[in-house]
Motif scaffolding. Structure first.
Motif, PDB file in Angstrom:
ATOM      1  N   UNK A 141       1.605  -4.816 -23.553  1.00  0.00           N
ATOM      2  CA  UNK A 141       2.224  -3.584 -22.664  1.00  0.00           C
ATOM      3  C   UNK A 141       3.576  -3.473 -22.891  1.00  0.00           C
ATOM      4  N   UNK A 142       4.177  -2.106 -22.965  1.00  0.00           N
ATOM      5  CA  UNK A 142       5.290  -1.704 -23.097  1.00  0.00           C
ATOM      6  C   UNK A 142       5.900  -0.952 -21.952  1.00  0.00           C
ATOM      7  N   UNK A 143       7.456  -0.962 -21.870  1.00  0.00           N
ATOM      8  CA  UNK A 143       7.578  -0.050 -20.455  1.00  0.00           C
ATOM      9  C   UNK A 143       7.223   1.300 -20.796  1.00  0.00           C
ATOM     10  N   UNK A 144       7.205   1.864 -21.713  1.00  0.00           N
ATOM     11  CA  UNK A 144       6.782   3.365 -21.849  1.00  0.00           C
ATOM     12  C   UNK A 144       5.288   3.372 -21.292  1.00  0.00           C
ATOM     13  N   UNK A 145       4.594   2.631 -21.348  1.00  0.00           N
ATOM     14  CA  UNK A 145       3.291   2.665 -20.815  1.00  0.00           C
ATOM     15  C   UNK A 145       3.378   2.672 -19.279  1.00  0.00           C
ATOM     16  N   UNK A 197       5.823   3.929 -17.698  1.00  0.00           N
ATOM     17  CA  UNK A 197       6.483   5.075 -17.432  1.00  0.00           C
ATOM     18  C   UNK A 197       5.448   6.162 -17.357  1.00  0.00           C
ATOM     19  N   UNK A 198       4.452   6.171 -18.327  1.00  0.00           N
ATOM     20  CA  UNK A 198       3.236   7.284 -18.591  1.00  0.00           C
ATOM     21  C   UNK A 198       2.278   6.729 -17.254  1.00  0.00           C
ATOM     22  N   UNK A 199       2.377   5.673 -16.969  1.00  0.00           N
ATOM     23  CA  UNK A 199       1.201   5.585 -15.825  1.00  0.00           C
ATOM     24  C   UNK A 199       1.842   5.989 -14.450  1.00  0.00           C
ATOM     25  N   UNK A 200       2.975   5.830 -14.263  1.00  0.00           N
ATOM     26  CA  UNK A 200       3.911   6.238 -13.078  1.00  0.00           C
ATOM     27  C   UNK A 200       3.745   7.794 -12.931  1.00  0.00           C
ATOM     28  N   UNK A 201       4.056   8.409 -13.996  1.00  0.00           N
ATOM     29  CA  UNK A 201       3.934  10.060 -14.384  1.00  0.00           C
ATOM     30  C   UNK A 201       2.544  10.425 -13.813  1.00  0.00           C
ATOM     31  N   UNK A 202       1.699   9.844 -14.316  1.00  0.00           N
ATOM     32  CA  UNK A 202       0.191  10.406 -14.182  1.00  0.00           C
ATOM     33  C   UNK A 202      -0.152   9.930 -12.510  1.00  0.00           C
ATOM     34  N   UNK A 203       0.267   8.801 -12.107  1.00  0.00           N
ATOM     35  CA  UNK A 203       0.114   8.604 -10.824  1.00  0.00           C
ATOM     36  C   UNK A 203       0.770   9.342  -9.701  1.00  0.00           C
ATOM     37  N   UNK A 204       1.909   9.774 -10.032  1.00  0.00           N
ATOM     38  CA  UNK A 204       2.799  10.806  -9.388  1.00  0.00           C
ATOM     39  C   UNK A 204       2.048  12.128  -9.115  1.00  0.00           C
ATOM     40  N   UNK A 205       1.810  12.803 -10.158  1.00  0.00           N
ATOM     41  CA  UNK A 205       1.167  14.033 -10.540  1.00  0.00           C
ATOM     42  C   UNK A 205      -0.380  14.185 -10.173  1.00  0.00           C
ATOM     43  N   UNK A 240       2.693   0.068  -7.141  1.00  0.00           N
ATOM     44  CA  UNK A 240       4.021  -0.326  -6.453  1.00  0.00           C
ATOM     45  C   UNK A 240       4.831  -1.196  -7.239  1.00  0.00           C
ATOM     46  N   UNK A 241       4.100  -1.940  -8.097  1.00  0.00           N
ATOM     47  CA  UNK A 241       5.011  -3.017  -9.043  1.00  0.00           C
ATOM     48  C   UNK A 241       5.533  -2.539  -9.990  1.00  0.00           C
ATOM     49  N   UNK A 242       5.052  -1.211 -10.465  1.00  0.00           N
ATOM     50  CA  UNK A 242       5.447  -0.436 -11.617  1.00  0.00           C
ATOM     51  C   UNK A 242       6.740   0.105 -11.323  1.00  0.00           C
ATOM     52  N   UNK A 243       6.980   0.729 -10.109  1.00  0.00           N
ATOM     53  CA  UNK A 243       8.153   1.469  -9.828  1.00  0.00           C
ATOM     54  C   UNK A 243       9.047   0.576  -9.499  1.00  0.00           C
ATOM     55  N   UNK A 244       9.087  -0.674  -8.884  1.00  0.00           N
ATOM     56  CA  UNK A 244       9.764  -1.842  -9.088  1.00  0.00           C
ATOM     57  C   UNK A 244      10.550  -2.176 -10.172  1.00  0.00           C
ATOM     58  N   UNK A 245       9.527  -2.459 -11.269  1.00  0.00           N
ATOM     59  CA  UNK A 245       9.858  -2.907 -12.671  1.00  0.00           C
ATOM     60  C   UNK A 245      10.710  -1.954 -13.125  1.00  0.00           C
ATOM     61  N   UNK A 246      10.230  -0.634 -12.955  1.00  0.00           N
ATOM     62  CA  UNK A 246      11.104   0.441 -13.805  1.00  0.00           C
ATOM     63  C   UNK A 246      12.381   0.477 -12.962  1.00  0.00           C
ATOM     64  N   UNK A 247      12.493   0.375 -11.622  1.00  0.00           N
ATOM     65  CA  UNK A 247      13.766   0.612 -10.961  1.00  0.00           C
ATOM     66  C   UNK A 247      14.877  -0.471 -11.433  1.00  0.00           C
ATOM     67  N   UNK A 248      14.339  -1.753 -11.678  1.00  0.00           N
ATOM     68  CA  UNK A 248      14.805  -2.827 -11.938  1.00  0.00           C
ATOM     69  C   UNK A 248      15.537  -2.566 -13.431  1.00  0.00           C
TER      70      UNK A 248
END
Length: 298
Positions: A1-5, A7-15, A66-74
């Protein structure tokens, strides 16, 4: 798993819409769908339920969000931290100095640097000159402030103070009545001085100048450190001392200062650093020193 994955996941989850998420990410929708499927396959869980009309997060998807947002923010914080460190806006600077540096503009330079870069952690240490040079060589210090010349040094330096020598005399001393004191007149005077263990090239040069220009070596009757202790000995009438002219900015009780003739070696104080690829914090510090100093360096 990469960080871009993530980011893709969070974008879909947001929209909750693959098309809109793909537009935000500046990629085509089929590619986004493939990346989300790959993420689900790597994790072994279903993150979204998909129908023709709607996209919804599953319970594992909700918790991952929830965890993905935390990881991306960090990650964003880490990136910004690295970028600020790369330009010298954060980090750590270890500064060593000899006590005499505090009688010059050096403290103002430290203050200016601290005010300009408040996120830099500053560490200060006063040490004898030999230990400062050793500490700079071994990396204990990033920069030091010491008198020149340095013994066989390959370091880089910026001179911040350049002054003639004066003789500090007890008030009421017969030589204090003169405007300038001949070095020859000091031949029979008792001297206060730094301990021989702290002797520097400058002191060596001074002794050579006295022998050449005045025909004598100073008769040291009392050693002391730091400089204000030596000047206290002068005030007490125990001896005289040759010192850089800037000590006159800090007059002590019972002491008068007079220029000497011939002038003898000048007293130069410099900020010194290792020449090989200095870190950004050092580069910024030297820039501050450069802006505040009108004295040439090398």
């Amino acid at each position: 798993m990469e960080l871009r994955h993530l980011r893709y996941f969070v974008a879909v989850a947001d929209t909750l819409h693959f098309g809109r998420a793909a537009a935000q990410l500046h990629i085509v929708q089929p590619a986004l769908s493939q990346q989300i499927k790959r993420l689900e396959r790597d994790l072994g869980v279903l993150l979204f339920t998909r129908t023709r009309r709607r996209v919804q997060l599953t319970e594992p998807g909700r918790l991952l969000l929830q965890e993905a947002r935390r990881v991306l923010a960090q990650t964003d914080v880490a990136v910004r931290t690295a970028q600020r460190a790369a330009v010298g806006h954060i980090g750590r600077l270890s500064v060593g100095f000899s006590q005499i540096a505090m009688w010059t503009a050096f403290p103002k330079m430290l203050r200016a640097y601290r005010d300009r870069y408040p996120a830099i952690e500053l560490a200060f240490n006063e040490r004898p000159i030999p230990r400062l040079l050793e500490g700079l060589e071994t990396g204990q210090f990033d920069v030091i402030c010491v008198p020149l010349p340095l013994p066989g040094s390959a370091f880089r330096s910026k001179i911040i103070a350049d002054a003639p020598l004066v003789v500090a005399l007890p008030r009421g001393h017969p030589l204090a009545e003169r405007h300038r004191v001949p070095l020859t007149a000091l031949a029979r005077e008792p001297f206060a001085a730094f301990p021989l263990s702290l002797k520097t090239r400058l002191i060596d040069d001074l002794i050579m100048a006295l022998r050449k220009d005045a025909g004598f070596a100073p008769r040291v009757v009392q050693e002391a450190e730091p400089l204000h202790s030596i000047l206290s000995l002068v005030s007490a009438g125990i001896g005289v001392v040759l010192a850089p002219a800037w000590v006159q900015n800090f007059p002590g009780p019972g002491i008068v200062y007079r220029r000497v003739t011939p002038a003898g070696p000048r007293f130069r104080l410099a900020v010194v650093w290792r020449p090989a690829a200095p870190p950004p914090t050092v580069v910024k510090f030297i820039a501050v020193v450069d802006n505040m100093s009108s004295v040439g360096g090398k």
